[in-house]
Motif scaffolding. Structure first.
Motif, PDB file in Angstrom:
ATOM      1  N   UNK A 195       0.849  -1.200   0.000  1.00 51.59           N
ATOM      2  CA  UNK A 195       0.000   0.000   0.000  1.00 51.59           C
ATOM      3  C   UNK A 195       0.883   1.249   0.000  1.00 51.59           C
ATOM      4  N   UNK A 196       0.659   2.158   0.916  1.00 50.48           N
ATOM      5  CA  UNK A 196       1.459   3.398   0.939  1.00 50.48           C
ATOM      6  C   UNK A 196       2.586   3.328   1.958  1.00 50.48           C
ATOM      7  N   UNK A 197       2.772   2.132   2.557  1.00 50.36           N
ATOM      8  CA  UNK A 197       3.736   2.004   3.653  1.00 50.36           C
ATOM      9  C   UNK A 197       5.152   1.674   3.192  1.00 50.36           C
ATOM     10  N   UNK A 198       5.327   1.345   1.921  1.00 49.48           N
ATOM     11  CA  UNK A 198       6.654   1.019   1.442  1.00 49.48           C
ATOM     12  C   UNK A 198       6.634  -0.149   0.472  1.00 49.48           C
ATOM     13  N   UNK A 199       7.762  -0.845   0.391  1.00 53.99           N
ATOM     14  CA  UNK A 199       7.921  -1.919  -0.588  1.00 53.99           C
ATOM     15  C   UNK A 199       8.494  -3.167   0.082  1.00 53.99           C
ATOM     16  N   UNK A 200       8.075  -4.313  -0.425  1.00 54.23           N
ATOM     17  CA  UNK A 200       8.658  -5.592  -0.029  1.00 54.23           C
ATOM     18  C   UNK A 200       9.539  -6.094  -1.158  1.00 54.23           C
ATOM     19  N   UNK A 201      10.703  -6.626  -0.823  1.00 52.07           N
ATOM     20  CA  UNK A 201      11.605  -7.205  -1.817  1.00 52.07           C
ATOM     21  C   UNK A 201      11.921  -8.640  -1.421  1.00 52.07           C
ATOM     22  N   UNK A 202      11.721  -9.547  -2.366  1.00 50.96           N
ATOM     23  CA  UNK A 202      12.029 -10.964  -2.161  1.00 50.96           C
ATOM     24  C   UNK A 202      13.224 -11.310  -3.043  1.00 50.96           C
ATOM     25  N   UNK A 203      14.280 -11.854  -2.466  1.00 54.15           N
ATOM     26  CA  UNK A 203      15.446 -12.273  -3.238  1.00 54.15           C
ATOM     27  C   UNK A 203      15.308 -13.764  -3.557  1.00 54.15           C
ATOM     28  N   UNK A 204      15.371 -14.075  -4.843  1.00 53.47           N
ATOM     29  CA  UNK A 204      15.245 -15.444  -5.329  1.00 53.47           C
ATOM     30  C   UNK A 204      16.556 -15.888  -5.956  1.00 53.47           C
ATOM     31  N   UNK A 205      16.885 -17.148  -5.765  1.00 56.41           N
ATOM     32  CA  UNK A 205      18.011 -17.752  -6.478  1.00 56.41           C
ATOM     33  C   UNK A 205      17.507 -18.999  -7.191  1.00 56.41           C
ATOM     34  N   UNK A 206      18.253 -19.425  -8.188  1.00 61.70           N
ATOM     35  CA  UNK A 206      17.816 -20.557  -8.997  1.00 61.70           C
ATOM     36  C   UNK A 206      17.802 -21.846  -8.198  1.00 61.70           C
ATOM     37  N   UNK A 207      16.883 -22.741  -8.575  1.00 59.93           N
ATOM     38  CA  UNK A 207      16.868 -24.084  -8.026  1.00 59.93           C
ATOM     39  C   UNK A 207      17.394 -25.069  -9.055  1.00 59.93           C
ATOM     40  N   UNK A 208      17.305 -26.347  -8.737  1.00 62.66           N
ATOM     41  CA  UNK A 208      17.780 -27.377  -9.662  1.00 62.66           C
ATOM     42  C   UNK A 208      16.671 -27.917 -10.549  1.00 62.66           C
ATOM     43  N   UNK A 209      15.425 -27.535 -10.278  1.00 62.37           N
ATOM     44  CA  UNK A 209      14.312 -27.953 -11.120  1.00 62.37           C
ATOM     45  C   UNK A 209      14.223 -27.097 -12.368  1.00 62.37           C
ATOM     46  N   UNK A 210      14.156 -27.724 -13.527  1.00 64.83           N
ATOM     47  CA  UNK A 210      14.129 -27.010 -14.799  1.00 64.83           C
ATOM     48  C   UNK A 210      12.780 -27.197 -15.486  1.00 64.83           C
ATOM     49  N   UNK A 211      12.358 -26.173 -16.202  1.00 67.97           N
ATOM     50  CA  UNK A 211      11.101 -26.218 -16.942  1.00 67.97           C
ATOM     51  C   UNK A 211      11.387 -25.966 -18.416  1.00 67.97           C
ATOM     52  N   UNK A 212      10.844 -26.810 -19.275  1.00 65.77           N
ATOM     53  CA  UNK A 212      10.943 -26.625 -20.721  1.00 65.77           C
ATOM     54  C   UNK A 212       9.749 -25.789 -21.168  1.00 65.77           C
TER      55      UNK A 212
END
Length: 730
Positions: A195-212
């Motif tokens: 909302x107006x309170x700020x921002x959330x940041x999520x840091x993601x790194x790759x996994x070993x599961x792959x998608x074609x």
């Protein structure tokens, strides 16, 4: 319910109590004080040893997405050893990374950091610190200020991009394979507004599961093989296929796609079984007899159901109208061949089609080549990234750009990229499709690509940086042209206007004029054309006097000219590389400068490359030599099809019976369609290959295109038969 429709050990469902923004931010700040590593999946977990907790997201809750993520992570911090999976709105599944590892689950990504701030840039920085990735520059996506369910869907799409190794962007010019730095995990940030309170940041790194995400065979890329003992039997099979295809109702969108792909899969499996029976014979004479009997193979290729029917009719008509027709091909790639290629009497293998891998030289790479191949073979790309710097190997910063930068590439960069794409395609053919060549040869610097790609050198990746910095490529035969200065006895400040020209002329037509122009040379002889190189003014004058026109390459390289002999020992030293312990002795390596195949020693290989590099290249003679050794199918393993065109002309001019050239790729065409056309040609010439990539691609396509079918809805995203070999770098 789990992915198979069976109950998990326990299931809890329902809406979570709504938090206000201040409370949510406090929860996230508390999470930020503890290390986290949360596995993310885009499909349900089929494991009876895990408890699933369902968290719904109410449309009315504007921060429902942020709340669901924070509460799930909070639970895992409080009870890290609970065997629990949290299902957020049947869209994303979360569980502790240690739990995923314990149950042999391959996550599509991980959450490693979470933070909030009044500014999204600062939120990202704080989340990176939490994830211990502050040294990384993450690829960041900003979620629109929309509903919580929309945020969740964007988050899921972001995870999908990570798992398919595709750059998550709406800008098509920036899309394509997401290259990572050597031995570094991909890091991304997903930011959303609280909302107006700020921002959330999520840091993601790759996994070993792959998608074609771009299966090789799908509803817009159809490939159906047929095998018959005779032309009449093939006619019967084609008639049956037409009836089977006509029975599929394209108006029934919920089922027609699944029926079509299932039919193709059945034909692939039937062909595979026949191939296994053929290859399973222990008696060579019986095997050879069977192979001669099994004289007709065909492949149907099309972009739709109706087009596939038309292709089958076209092949049927060709068979009916010409009794002695040996082979036939349509523009779409459908083809058949009535007899396998004839082999010399001394060939040792009944399955030997005289298959030769041909490696092109410098200058064949083009902008955005194989742009989407990583979407089709993410496992192969992941494996190559573990072996070395794939980004540098393909010169991605120059090749995969918004606007073409190919014209700005130096000789060393072109050489690295050309070898890199040949290496990639070799691994695609030999590792994915299990296609093994009997012969190998290279055009110019393609000879170095040959040794790098076919398992001869121990560390071919070490040559990337060496090529970028070696004076051989930066100053001797290019750039300042030091070897030319030495040969012409010029000082460093005297200008050299060097160029090369392709001209439709034989060497006999040009030789009478060479004595008048000592600074012009015939560098390459290739069928009905030659490459003239040297002093630009001398080359132009020579061509004019010979009555020939030349097309300027505008590339500066003194390879294959007498001045290059000044550095022949340096070239030999550069390519003197340690060899693998187990060498591919089943492959015959043919070189331009030797009558006999190259002996597999470091010294002999280095000498061969140096001789080819520094002497005139007679490609016509090389192809003739390969044909005499038994080469019949010349497959160009590189970008575009320049040597394929040359080889076809040489084979025709020299009346080489039963031989042909095939390209894996063609500039301007869809890379996957070009690959399928190449594989179709190899198949009808009885080249053994694995059908596993075809069958796996259909499984992926059926999940994506027929998700409404009940049988597909319950299928896991990661099939058990597709091994996931990619580890997770840190």
């Amino acid at each position: 319910m789990n992915a198979k429709g069976k109950p998990l050990a326990a299931v809890s469902t329902g809406h979570e109590p709504v938090l206000n923004c201040s409370t949510l931010i406090k929860v996230i700040e508390d999470i930020n004080q503890s290390p986290i590593r949360i596995a993310l999946l885009l499909n349900p977990v089929n494991n009876s040893g895990l408890i699933e907790q369902f968290i719904d997201i109410a449309e009315s809750n504007s921060i429902g997405f942020e709340q669901a993520i924070a509460r799930a992570i909070r639970q895992f911090i409080d009870k890290p050893h609970d065997a629990k999976v949290i299902n957020i709105a049947n869209t994303v599944w979360l569980l502790p990374a240690i739990t995923a590892a314990k149950h042999a689950i391959h996550p599509h990504a991980f959450i490693n950091g979470l933070a909030t701030d009044q500014q999204h840039e600062l939120a990202t920085q704080q989340a990176l610190i939490h994830a211990k990735r502050q040294h990384m520059a993450p690829l960041t996506q900003y979620s629109d200020n929309v509903t919580s369910l929309h945020k969740l869907q964007q988050f899921a799409a972001f995870i999908g991009a990570i798992a398919s190794r595709q750059r998550p962007t709406s800008d098509e010019s920036q899309s394509g394979y997401w290259f990572s730095q050597l031995h570094q995990s991909r890091v991304a940030a997903f930011n959303s507004q609280i909302e107006s309170q700020g921002f959330q940041s999520i840091i993601l790194t790759q996994g070993s599961g792959l998608i074609v995400t771009n299966p090789l065979i799908n509803l817009s890329r159809l490939w159906l093989p047929l095998k018959a003992a005779s032309a009449s039997e093939l006619q019967q099979q084609l008639t049956a296929v037409i009836s089977q295809l006509a029975a599929i109702d394209p108006a029934n969108n919920a089922h027609s796609g699944g029926e079509l792909l299932t039919l193709i899969k059945q034909h692939l499996q039937a062909y595979q079984q026949q191939q296994a029976k053929l290859c399973g014979s222990d008696d060579d004479s019986d095997n050879d007899s069977e192979r001669n009997k099994l004289g007709v193979s065909a492949v149907l290729m099309a972009t739709s159901l109706n087009a596939l029917i038309d292709e089958a009719k076209a092949l049927l008509s060709a068979l009916a109208n010409q009794d002695e027709l040996l082979d036939y091909k349509t523009p779409a790639g459908s083809c058949f061949r009535q007899h396998s290629l004839k082999q010399p009497a001394n060939e040792h293998s009944a399955n030997d089609s005289g298959l030769s891998f041909v490696y092109p030289g410098v200058g064949t790479v083009y902008h955005n080549m194989f742009h989407n191949l990583g979407q089709t073979f993410p496992g192969l790309f992941a494996e190559l990234e573990k072996q070395g710097d794939l980004h540098a190997m393909l010169q991605a910063d120059k090749v995969y750009t918004a606007t073409s930068a190919i014209g700005e590439m130096s000789l060393s960069e072109l050489a690295i990229s050309g070898v890199g794409v040949s290496y990639l395609l070799t691994k695609l053919l030999t590792q994915e499709f299990k296609i093994q060549p009997r012969f190998a040869l290279g055009y110019s610097m393609g000879e170095a690509a040959m040794w790098a790609s076919l398992g001869v050198w121990q560390q071919p990746h070490n040559l990337i940086e060496a090529t970028q910095t070696s004076s051989i490529f930066t100053a001797d035969i290019s750039g300042a042209l030091n070897c030319v200065r030495q040969d012409w006895q010029l000082s460093q400040d005297e200008p050299i206007q060097w160029n090369s020209f392709v001209t439709r002329a034989s060497q006999d037509e040009l030789k009478p004029f060479l004595a008048q122009y000592p600074k012009a040379y015939i560098a390459i002889i290739q069928g009905d054309t030659c490459v003239v190189a040297g002093c630009e003014a001398s080359c132009k004058a020579l061509l004019k006097q010979a009555g020939k026109r030349g097309i300027a390459s505008n590339k500066v390289t003194a390879m294959h000219t007498p001045p290059a002999l000044q550095i022949i020992e340096q070239v030999k030293g550069f390519y003197h590389q340690p060899l693998m312990a187990n060498l591919p002795t089943e492959i015959t390596f043919i070189t331009a400068m030797q009558a006999s195949p190259v002996v597999l020693t470091a010294d002999a290989i280095a000498q061969s490359i140096a001789d080819t590099f520094c002497h005139q290249l007679n490609f016509t003679q090389l192809i003739s030599k390969a044909y005499q050794h038994g080469s019949r199918l010349f497959v160009e393993v590189g970008a575009d099809r320049q040597t394929t065109t040359l080889i076809d002309k040489i084979l025709s001019n020299q009346h080489c019976q039963g031989a042909k050239a095939i390209a894996v790729n063609a500039k301007g065409a869809d890379a996957n369609i070009s690959l399928l056309k190449c594989l179709a040609q190899l198949l009808i010439h009885q080249v053994p290959m694995s059908f596993t990539p075809f069958i796996n691609s259909i499984d992926w396509a059926m999940r994506q295109d027929i998700a409404t079918l009940s049988s597909m809805e319950s299928a896991p995203m990661t099939p058990a038969h597709q091994p996931l070999s990619e580890g997770e770098p840190h």
